[in-house]
Design an enzyme around this catalytic site. Structure first.
Site, PDB file in Angstrom:
ATOM      1  N   LYS A  24       0.763  -1.090   0.105  1.00 52.80           N
ATOM      2  CA  LYS A  24       0.092   0.011   0.063  1.00 52.80           C
ATOM      3  C   LYS A  24       1.028   1.058  -0.054  1.00 52.80           C
ATOM      4  CE  LYS A  24      -4.408   1.263   2.470  1.00 52.80           C
ATOM      5  NZ  LYS A  24      -5.079   1.165   3.660  1.00 52.80           N
TER       6      LYS A  24
HETATM    7  O1  G3P Z   1      -7.695   2.201   5.116  1.00 55.65           O
HETATM    8  C1  G3P Z   1      -7.800   3.773   5.058  1.00 55.65           C
HETATM    9  C2  G3P Z   1      -9.199   3.971   5.551  1.00 55.65           C
HETATM   10  O2  G3P Z   1     -10.320   3.006   5.273  1.00 55.65           O
HETATM   11  C3  G3P Z   1      -9.396   4.967   6.787  1.00 55.65           C
HETATM   12  O3  G3P Z   1     -10.526   5.154   7.365  1.00 55.65           O
HETATM   13  O4  G3P Z   1     -12.203   5.790   9.053  1.00 55.65           O
HETATM   14  O5  G3P Z   1      -9.493   6.474   9.144  1.00 55.65           O
HETATM   15  O6  G3P Z   1     -10.772   7.419   7.585  1.00 55.65           O
HETATM   16  P1  G3P Z   1     -10.588   6.454   8.494  1.00 55.65           P
END
Ligand code: G3P
Length: 226
Positions: free
Chosen positions: A88
């Site tokens: 990633k």
């Molecule tokens: O994996 C990245 C993403 O899903 C992060 O989510 O909730 O931290 O914006 P969030």
């Protein structure tokens, strides 16, 4: 739409995998820090995830190196952990260049922190196997995250990138930063290939009060015929 789990928590991964509908796992540095992970144990932790989900499930492991050479070196190291590791990498110039090199070596990349159609197009042309636009983080700044991600799904769907990806595989969009059941619904309706969801959201979407009520009344009536 496939379901990935967005977590680094081994218990959550094992539980979700046991349900039979899990197609992959995504992690990020925040999620790894949340489970008390250390840098020294990172590769071993990714290996544990790969062992839980098995070789058919891609597992995204992130590099936060800031130069293309370091990203490529990290990418090679991460990809060596297991055949289903996907590297990633954030959407940025160095990330695009590293993605091209890694893809040319047969290493699959998930280009993350992607917010616009042009970013997604560049990621696709650089050889990314997965592209991760974020829904919730747009909502956080009072923009329509679903609409932004739908634009990316539509734009990528307009073109064939298979001459450009590892093994000629189709690019898949991973809708990330999913915060609610409605996000999941909208991602499926827009045709996102994948939604990567936190375990809390996955638990919520599996049930419905009418399903529970229906099971209860069927059990009651079944008792009458026994
Ligand atoms: O994996 C990245 C993403 O899903 C992060 O989510 O909730 O931290 O914006 P969030």
């Amino acid at each position: 739409m496939k379901f990935f789990l967005d977590t680094a928590d081994l218990d959550e991964i094992a539980e979700a995998a046991s349900w039979g509908a899990l197609a992959g796992v995504t992690t990020n540095p925040t999620l790894y820090a949340r489970v008390g992970g250390s840098l020294a144990d990172f590769n071993a932790h990714i290996k544990r995830i790969c062992d839980i989900v098995g070789p058919a499930c891609p597992v995204s492991a992130e590099s936060l190196a800031m130069t293309r050479d370091e990203l490529v070196a990290d990418g090679r190291e991460l990809a060596a952990i297991a055949p289903n590791v996907v590297v990633k990498i954030p959407t940025m110039v160095e990330g695009l260049a590293a993605t091209r090199t890694l893809a040319d070596e047969g290493i699959r990349v998930n280009m993350t922190l992607c917010f616009t159609v042009p970013q997604a197009m560049l990621a696709a042309r650089a050889g990314a196997r997965y592209i991760s636009p974020f829904v919730g983080r747009f909502d956080d700044i009072s923009e329509d995250g679903i609409a932004h991600v739908a634009n990316i799904v539509n734009a990528i769907g307009n073109y064939d990138f298979t001459d450009n990806t590892v093994g000629g595989e189709q690019i898949e969009i991973i809708a990330a930063s999913i915060r609610s059941a409605d996000h999941v619904t909208q991602c499926a309706l827009m045709g996102s290939d994948i939604a990567t969801v936190p375990f809390g959201v996955l638990k919520k979407i599996v049930s419905h009060p009418l399903t529970d009520r229906g099971i209860e009344s069927f059990i009651k009536d079944w008792e009458k015929v026994k």
